[in-house]
Design a protein around this motif. Structure first.
Motif, PDB file in Angstrom:
ATOM      1  N   CYS A 181      -4.073   4.893  -1.014  1.00 48.26           N
ATOM      2  CA  CYS A 181      -5.064   5.369  -0.063  1.00 48.26           C
ATOM      3  C   CYS A 181      -4.632   6.707   0.499  1.00 48.26           C
ATOM      4  N   PRO A 182      -5.622   7.501   1.049  1.00 52.56           N
ATOM      5  CA  PRO A 182      -5.250   8.743   1.727  1.00 52.56           C
ATOM      6  C   PRO A 182      -4.465   8.404   2.996  1.00 52.56           C
ATOM      7  N   CYS A 183      -3.500   9.243   3.318  1.00 49.63           N
ATOM      8  CA  CYS A 183      -2.632   8.988   4.475  1.00 49.63           C
ATOM      9  C   CYS A 183      -2.711  10.146   5.450  1.00 49.63           C
ATOM     10  N   ASP A 184      -2.364   9.863   6.696  1.00 45.75           N
ATOM     11  CA  ASP A 184      -2.300  10.904   7.715  1.00 45.75           C
ATOM     12  C   ASP A 184      -0.925  11.544   7.698  1.00 45.75           C
ATOM     13  N   ASN A 212       1.567  10.932   9.464  1.00 45.59           N
ATOM     14  CA  ASN A 212       2.665   9.984   9.652  1.00 45.59           C
ATOM     15  C   ASN A 212       2.916   9.112   8.436  1.00 45.59           C
ATOM     16  N   GLY A 213       2.110   9.310   7.412  1.00 44.98           N
ATOM     17  CA  GLY A 213       2.279   8.511   6.211  1.00 44.98           C
ATOM     18  C   GLY A 213       1.552   7.198   6.243  1.00 44.98           C
ATOM     19  N   ASP A 214       0.626   7.015   7.199  1.00 45.37           N
ATOM     20  CA  ASP A 214      -0.152   5.782   7.304  1.00 45.37           C
ATOM     21  C   ASP A 214      -1.525   6.006   6.722  1.00 45.37           C
ATOM     22  N   CYS A 215      -2.078   4.966   6.103  1.00 43.83           N
ATOM     23  CA  CYS A 215      -3.406   5.066   5.515  1.00 43.83           C
ATOM     24  C   CYS A 215      -4.443   5.270   6.606  1.00 43.83           C
ATOM     25  N   THR A 216      -5.427   6.184   6.366  1.00 43.68           N
ATOM     26  CA  THR A 216      -6.525   6.359   7.297  1.00 43.68           C
ATOM     27  C   THR A 216      -7.519   5.228   7.122  1.00 43.68           C
ATOM     28  N   THR A 217      -8.477   5.165   8.095  1.00 38.93           N
ATOM     29  CA  THR A 217      -9.467   4.073   8.032  1.00 38.93           C
ATOM     30  C   THR A 217     -10.347   4.211   6.813  1.00 38.93           C
ATOM     31  N   THR A 218     -10.810   5.457   6.546  1.00 37.96           N
ATOM     32  CA  THR A 218     -11.669   5.681   5.363  1.00 37.96           C
ATOM     33  C   THR A 218     -10.892   5.388   4.103  1.00 37.96           C
ATOM     34  N   GLY A 219      -9.646   5.820   4.151  1.00 38.33           N
ATOM     35  CA  GLY A 219      -8.837   5.574   2.969  1.00 38.33           C
ATOM     36  C   GLY A 219      -8.585   4.101   2.753  1.00 38.33           C
ATOM     37  N   ALA A 220      -8.420   3.361   3.839  1.00 35.68           N
ATOM     38  CA  ALA A 220      -8.206   1.923   3.691  1.00 35.68           C
ATOM     39  C   ALA A 220      -9.421   1.240   3.131  1.00 35.68           C
ATOM     40  N   VAL A 221     -10.621   1.703   3.574  1.00 33.99           N
ATOM     41  CA  VAL A 221     -11.850   1.116   3.035  1.00 33.99           C
ATOM     42  C   VAL A 221     -11.977   1.428   1.566  1.00 33.99           C
ATOM     43  N   GLN A 275       0.838  -1.189   0.000  1.00 35.49           N
ATOM     44  CA  GLN A 275       0.000   0.000   0.000  1.00 35.49           C
ATOM     45  C   GLN A 275       0.876   1.243   0.000  1.00 35.49           C
ATOM     46  N   LEU A 276       0.375   2.302  -0.666  1.00 33.51           N
ATOM     47  CA  LEU A 276       1.068   3.581  -0.797  1.00 33.51           C
ATOM     48  C   LEU A 276       0.097   4.708  -0.557  1.00 33.51           C
ATOM     49  N   ALA A 300      -9.624   2.200  -0.428  1.00 33.47           N
ATOM     50  CA  ALA A 300      -8.592   1.506  -1.184  1.00 33.47           C
ATOM     51  C   ALA A 300      -8.863   0.024  -1.313  1.00 33.47           C
ATOM     52  N   ALA A 301      -9.717  -0.480  -0.465  1.00 32.64           N
ATOM     53  CA  ALA A 301     -10.037  -1.911  -0.549  1.00 32.64           C
ATOM     54  C   ALA A 301     -10.877  -2.247  -1.755  1.00 32.64           C
ATOM     55  N   GLY A 302     -11.393  -1.189  -2.457  1.00 32.61           N
ATOM     56  CA  GLY A 302     -12.145  -1.459  -3.679  1.00 32.61           C
ATOM     57  C   GLY A 302     -13.615  -1.613  -3.488  1.00 32.61           C
TER      58      GLY A 302
END
Length: 845
Positions: A640-643, A645-654, A549-550, A656-658
């Motif tokens: 995905c969108p990141c915070d 710290n460079g980590d994917c947010t929860t909304t972004g992870a969802v 993930q990026l 990004a999950a497609g």
């Protein structure tokens, strides 16, 4: 003159005499001698009490011999007198020493007659006044009592019974003289009576059987053992002097007197040489102990048995029963007894002097045989410990020497029969074919085609003197890659050899083959073939990982580290080459790869922003083989969108999950429905609570749970709530104290001093439908009655602070008035018992 040759018997009268002497060990003494060999009868005759035992000539000298016996003067003991002599110088008197009273000797075991007078006690004052005599001490008035007594008038002292020296050897008495009034006339004198020993006890051995031992071949004078006998008689006289001698010896071999004994100490010694355990293993000796210094004519004797065991020494070397022994052994046998050697040893069985040990002196240079000793019968068991080969040795000629574990005794020569020859014949058997090299190792590159000849894996038949045919077969071939020719053992491939196969361990593939001959019975042998597979570059590298993930916006921290794995070995693995394909063009436009090391690379976004989605990014990986192999791999990258710290947010992870829009809407609807159900449940619970509170107080007791709920966690207010007058809780001491209280100050928990109210008379049993009115009337009557407890609406000792949701008891509104009769409450059961006690009663209450 009498001599020992006369063998005088007892009770031979010798005549009257005044004194006698002896030229033996005795000294010349007077009549008072303690010599036990003579006694004097009451008529004055002297008698011999025992036989003379001295070896020297004895003589008795009589000063005067009278033919007719005359009475012998009795022995008188007088109380000693004190003589004093005047001194010319100072008038002092020197006192002479008192008389020394000689001891009284009494022989033991006297025949009497009893009582027998011993002496007469006399005082010099018996002529002037009447004297009474008495004796005290052990034997008179102390235990043993009444052994001695005295005539109180004449002072004659008697012994009343025979004495035993072994029971008591002496007595100490005191003689007293008093007048008729009991006053002491003389000072007491000490009388010592000694019991003269007689030979009345035989020697007693401490044991009836003594056990001793002596080694065979011992020299004369060797101490064997010691026997001991004790005599209860006086050991200072001949009566207790014991002497030993040997009565008999069994058996009488080699001579009757093999042993001698020290007559005084009882030590037994060897007297002659020739002790041989193999001929006589035990001697029985009868030993006699005699007192009277061993005099057999006069002494008393006793016997005991001495068992003398002859202990073994190694004086007999082992001897083989034959000069030659033979045996046979099948070839290739191990731990098999092929010959048995018998031996004779006359020493004590199962001892180190008897136990044999065997040694092969010659004939077995390679150590094929070992001789073990049978612990039961001492035989030598020739055992094969290393296989023998018939084709190399058809027979063995062994020279065996036997000896004892213990060395031979000094001076014993080894026997010529302690060595023998052993012939061992080897029997030919059908031996298994043997692979010369086992395991056999060969090297081949992997990937050789099927039908390739690898090697010839042939076995040899050890049976050189028998023509046999060997056939081959396959025992183990895990991957089923190989084939063997049944006749000549040629190995060929049936499939392509793969080094990366699961059946290959450390680049080696093993297969096992069987070679069997046609002998009788058939024999077979196994061999292992190890194929060392040389690696070739036949496996393309595989990229890892498969997913990553990026962030949707490019930044230095947003990157994916990738690497690759290759099943081949060095040098057909890394360093790897990672590159993006040129088609489709969007791959290189959106993504970029940079090399980190030979095995790692980084995947990044080339553009500043990429929509959140899952992208399949193809990457081509190549190894370093010659020629190199490449592989096109796909990595799934979740953008995905990141915070910060460079980590994917929860909304972004969802996102990004497609998940599509329809899926997201369905999820939201489910959440809303769940919230609605929760709200409906809460409203229903509140409604139920209100209905429960709205129910009338008069409900079925079984449905009323208020009495079952106890609230313990209400602690009331703090110290600031205790602002009340504690004096109100004091108990008044008298009615005057209550009446004298100021107006406005009154105890609220005490009964008022006023006339009690009269309640109206009511029917004893109210109508069931009027129970509510009945309670209301009672409540109004209690409110209007100032004399009824609790006398007021507020009890200060029940107050626990502010904040309580409960109101005052007086807040209950009651408007009824009038007198009532509550006696009928007693008929309502135990539930109204307390109420009946409070409100019931008659006019006297």
């Amino acid at each position: 003159v009498f001599t020992s040759e006369d063998r005088m018997r007892r009770d031979i009268p010798l005549g009257r005499w005044k004194k006698y002497a002896s030229i033996s060990q005795h000294k010349a003494v007077g009549f008072e001698s303690s010599d036990p060999n003579f006694s004097v009868r009451p008529d004055g005759s002297v008698y011999a009490e025992m036989c003379w035992y001295h070896s020297l000539f004895m003589a008795v000298f009589l000063d005067k011999i009278v033919s007719e016996p005359t009475p012998l003067a009795e022995k008188v003991i007088k109380f000693p007198r004190k003589h004093q002599k005047s001194s010319s110088a100072n008038g002092l008197r020197r006192q002479k020493r008192d008389w020394v009273i000689p001891p009284i000797n009494v022989p033991e075991n006297s025949r009497g007659p009893f009582p027998q007078m011993l002496v007469r006690i006399r005082s010099d004052q018996d002529l002037e006044k009447g004297i009474r005599y008495s004796i005290t001490g052990a034997g008179a008035d102390q235990p043993p009592i009444d052994v001695y007594n005295i005539d109180p008038v004449h002072g004659k002292m008697f012994v009343t019974r025979p004495l035993d020296r072994e029971e008591r050897a002496s007595y100490h008495l005191r003689a007293h003289a008093v007048d008729m009034n009991g006053n002491k006339v003389e000072s007491p004198i000490d009388l010592y009576i000694y019991v003269i020993d007689m030979n009345d006890n035989r020697p007693e051995f401490q044991n009836q059987v003594y056990n001793g031992s002596v080694a065979e071949g011992s020299k004369p004078g060797t101490l064997v053992m010691k026997v001991t006998a004790n005599d209860s008689d006086d050991d200072t006289t001949a009566n207790g002097m014991v002497r030993y001698r040997i009565l008999s010896q069994t058996p009488h071999m080699p001579i009757p007197n093999m042993f001698t004994i020290n007559s005084e100490t009882g030590d037994i010694f060897t007297m002659a040489a020739g002790l041989d355990r193999e001929k006589v293993s035990q001697y029985i000796i009868i030993v006699q102990a005699t007192d009277m210094e061993g005099n057999l004519n006069f002494g008393l004797s006793n016997t005991a048995t001495a068992l003398i065991s002859v202990t073994d020494i190694n004086d007999n070397p082992p001897e083989l029963t034959a000069r030659t022994f033979s045996g046979e052994v099948p070839e290739n046998s191990v731990n098999v007894v092929v010959a048995n050697l018998t031996v004779i040893d006359r020493d004590q069985p199962h001892s180190p002097n008897w136990a044999a040990q065997y040694r092969i002196a010659s004939g077995d240079p390679q150590g094929h045989f070992l001789i073990r000793t049978n612990p039961v019968n001492n035989d030598g068991m020739v055992t094969v410990v290393k296989p023998v080969d018939y084709e190399q040795n058809r027979a063995f000629m062994l020279t065996v020497i036997v000896s004892n574990k213990a060395p031979l005794a000094s001076g014993i020569q080894s026997s010529l029969q302690s060595s023998a020859g052993v012939t061992i014949s080897v029997q030919d058997v059908n031996e298994s074919p043997v692979f010369p090299t086992n395991p056999k190792s060969i090297r081949f590159e992997e990937g050789v085609p099927a039908g390739t000849t690898l090697t010839v894996f042939a076995a040899q038949d050890p049976d050189l003197f028998i023509q046999q045919t060997v056939r081959y077969s396959k025992l183990s071939d895990p991957a089923n890659w190989l084939r063997i020719n049944r006749t000549n053992g040629q190995i060929t491939t049936m499939a392509v050899l793969d080094r990366e196969s699961m059946y290959v361990r450390n680049n080696i593939y093993e297969a096992t083959f069987l070679a069997a001959d046609n002998g009788s019975p058939p024999a077979s042998g196994t061999g292992t073939l190890q194929i060392h597979l040389i690696d070739v570059n036949d496996n393309a590298p595989v990229m890892m990982p498969k997913e990553a993930q990026l962030c949707e916006r490019a930044n230095p921290r947003s990157k994916v580290n990738i690497t690759a794995s290759d099943a081949d070995a060095d040098p057909h693995v890394g360093p790897f080459v990672f590159e993006l394909p040129s088609y489709p063009p969007s791959i290189r436009r959106n993504w970029t790869i940079s090399r980190i090391s030979g095995d790692y690379a980084q995947l990044r976004l080339r553009i500043p922003y990429l929509d959140a989605e899952v992208y399949d990014v193809p990457i081509i990986v190549s190894d370093s083989g010659n020629p190199p192999l490449s592989n096109r791999s796909i990595i799934k990258v979740k953008v995905c969108p990141c915070d910060d710290n460079g980590d994917c947010t929860t909304t972004g992870a969802v996102a990004a999950a497609g998940l599509g829009t329809g899926a997201i809407i369905a999820i939201l609807i489910c959440i809303i429905i769940l919230l609605i159900l929760v709200l409906v449940f809460v409203m229903w619970m509140k409604r139920r609570e209100k209905e429960r509170q709205a129910k009338p107080l008069l409900i079925d007791p079984e449905d009323d749970v208020r009495d079952n709920i106890l609230k313990y966690d209400e602690e009331g207010g703090g110290e600031e709530d205790q602002d009340y007058d504690l004096s109100q809780l004091q108990q008044p001491e008298s009615v005057e104290h209550i009446i004298s209280k100021p107006v406005g100050v009154r105890r609220v928990d005490e009964r008022p001093i006023i006339a009690e109210s009269q309640y109206p008379v009511r029917p004893s049993l109210p109508h069931p439908g009027d129970i509510g009115d009945f309670i209301n009337d009672g409540l109004r009557a209690a409110d209007n009655d100032p004399t009824a407890p609790p006398y007021d609406s507020l009890l200060v000792f029940d107050y626990e602070g502010s904040g309580s949701t409960a109101g005052s008891v007086s807040s209950l509104n009651s408007s009824s008035s009038g007198d009532q009769d509550y006696d009928y409450l007693n008929d309502w059961g135990p539930r109204f018992k307390k109420l009946a006690d409070l409100y019931g009663g008659g006019e006297d209450d």
